[in-house]
Motif scaffolding. Structure first.
Motif, mmCIF file in Angstrom:
data_model
loop_
_atom_site.group_PDB
_atom_site.id
_atom_site.type_symbol
_atom_site.label_atom_id
_atom_site.label_comp_id
_atom_site.label_asym_id
_atom_site.label_seq_id
_atom_site.Cartn_x
_atom_site.Cartn_y
_atom_site.Cartn_z
ATOM 1 N N UNK A 1 0.833 -1.208 0.000
ATOM 2 C CA UNK A 1 0.000 0.000 0.000
ATOM 3 C C UNK A 1 0.867 1.257 0.000
ATOM 4 N N UNK A 2 1.923 1.264 0.795
ATOM 5 C CA UNK A 2 2.808 2.434 0.850
ATOM 6 C C UNK A 2 3.467 2.687 -0.504
ATOM 7 N N UNK A 3 3.915 1.640 -1.161
ATOM 8 C CA UNK A 3 4.567 1.803 -2.462
ATOM 9 C C UNK A 3 3.597 2.303 -3.532
ATOM 10 N N UNK A 4 2.371 1.832 -3.483
ATOM 11 C CA UNK A 4 1.363 2.281 -4.450
ATOM 12 C C UNK A 4 1.000 3.743 -4.190
ATOM 13 N N UNK A 5 0.748 4.073 -2.925
ATOM 14 C CA UNK A 5 0.298 5.429 -2.604
ATOM 15 C C UNK A 5 1.417 6.460 -2.651
ATOM 16 N N UNK A 6 2.571 6.124 -2.108
ATOM 17 C CA UNK A 6 3.639 7.111 -1.982
ATOM 18 C C UNK A 6 4.500 7.237 -3.237
ATOM 19 N N UNK A 7 4.721 6.139 -3.938
ATOM 20 C CA UNK A 7 5.563 6.180 -5.138
ATOM 21 C C UNK A 7 4.779 6.001 -6.425
ATOM 22 N N UNK A 8 3.467 5.844 -6.291
ATOM 23 C CA UNK A 8 2.580 5.676 -7.447
ATOM 24 C C UNK A 8 3.002 4.499 -8.325
ATOM 25 N N UNK A 9 3.467 3.419 -7.670
ATOM 26 C CA UNK A 9 3.849 2.225 -8.416
ATOM 27 C C UNK A 9 2.611 1.469 -8.882
ATOM 28 N N UNK A 10 2.734 0.776 -9.968
ATOM 29 C CA UNK A 10 1.708 -0.148 -10.442
ATOM 30 C C UNK A 10 1.614 -1.267 -9.421
ATOM 31 N N UNK A 11 0.426 -1.821 -9.264
ATOM 32 C CA UNK A 11 0.212 -2.884 -8.282
ATOM 33 C C UNK A 11 1.230 -4.016 -8.420
ATOM 34 N N UNK A 12 1.463 -4.504 -9.641
ATOM 35 C CA UNK A 12 2.356 -5.653 -9.806
ATOM 36 C C UNK A 12 3.774 -5.356 -9.335
ATOM 37 N N UNK A 13 4.234 -4.132 -9.549
ATOM 38 C CA UNK A 13 5.571 -3.766 -9.085
ATOM 39 C C UNK A 13 5.610 -3.706 -7.559
ATOM 40 N N UNK A 14 4.620 -3.062 -6.968
ATOM 41 C CA UNK A 14 4.548 -2.973 -5.508
ATOM 42 C C UNK A 14 4.389 -4.358 -4.890
ATOM 43 N N UNK A 15 3.594 -5.194 -5.533
ATOM 44 C CA UNK A 15 3.371 -6.555 -5.027
ATOM 45 C C UNK A 15 4.666 -7.368 -5.024
ATOM 46 N N UNK A 16 5.468 -7.219 -6.063
ATOM 47 C CA UNK A 16 6.739 -7.951 -6.119
ATOM 48 C C UNK A 16 7.657 -7.555 -4.966
ATOM 49 N N UNK A 17 7.750 -6.268 -4.694
ATOM 50 C CA UNK A 17 8.602 -5.802 -3.600
ATOM 51 C C UNK A 17 8.037 -6.264 -2.258
ATOM 52 N N UNK A 18 6.722 -6.149 -2.090
ATOM 53 C CA UNK A 18 6.085 -6.564 -0.838
ATOM 54 C C UNK A 18 6.253 -8.068 -0.611
#
Length: 180
Positions: free
Chosen positions: A90-107
């Protein structure tokens, strides 16, 4: 330990290694810090096991997912790893405006690191989770929180699932701006 301290569940004690190294104690402190900022709910139907509210203040874990599994005779509580995953995503999506799949990979990498740091087999943990992803994904949705963030499902273009989720929203379980 009083609940007003910065780490109510992970006591303050000197680490034997630098605090930036991977450690179970630091993970406990991290999850404590996240839980001070969010509410955890396990009473809803959440496709793909876990999610978060639109404002990020609530983390949802599907009501059907058992709280524990057994790995080599050891009982493992799973909520802490899912909480970490969802908060990072959630932080990566909201704060860095990452696409879900990118944020999901890091998470997922953060989740995997936390699991392995606790000397739990990632393969066993993932196998346990995957068996419930299928069950949860195929079930009839009955109680989906109205404030569940749908960005991950939109980014995956899962229109059928979104439509089923919207039909299963429980009034008063959160607020979602309605389409005019």
């Amino acid at each position: 330990m009083p609940t007003t301290s910065c780490h109510p569940l992970a006591p303050h004690r000197k680490l034997r290694i630098p605090d930036w190294y991977v450690s179970t104690l630091m993970l406990d402190r991290t999850v404590d810090a996240i839980l001070k900022r969010v509410t955890l709910r396990r009473d809803c139907d959440i496709p793909y096991l876990a999610g978060y509210s639109q404002d990020g203040r609530t983390i949802y874990i599907d009501r059907h997912l058992p709280r524990t599994f057994t790995d080599k005779g050891r009982t493992v509580e799973v909520d802490r790893y899912l909480i970490l995953h969802e908060a990072v995503e959630k932080a990566l999506i909201d704060e860095l405006d990452l696409h879900y799949l990118h944020a999901h990979q890091i998470a997922t990498r953060a989740e995997e690191s936390a699991v392995r740091a606790d000397r739990i087999s990632w393969r066993a943990y993932d196998r346990f989770m995957q068996q419930y992803v299928k069950t949860v994904g195929d079930e009839r949705l009955q109680h989906v929180p109205a404030d569940l963030d749908l960005k991950p499902y939109r980014d995956e273009h899962d229109r059928d699932l979104i439509a089923r989720m919207e039909k299963a929203e429980r009034p008063g379980s959160g607020t979602r701006p309605r389409k005019p």
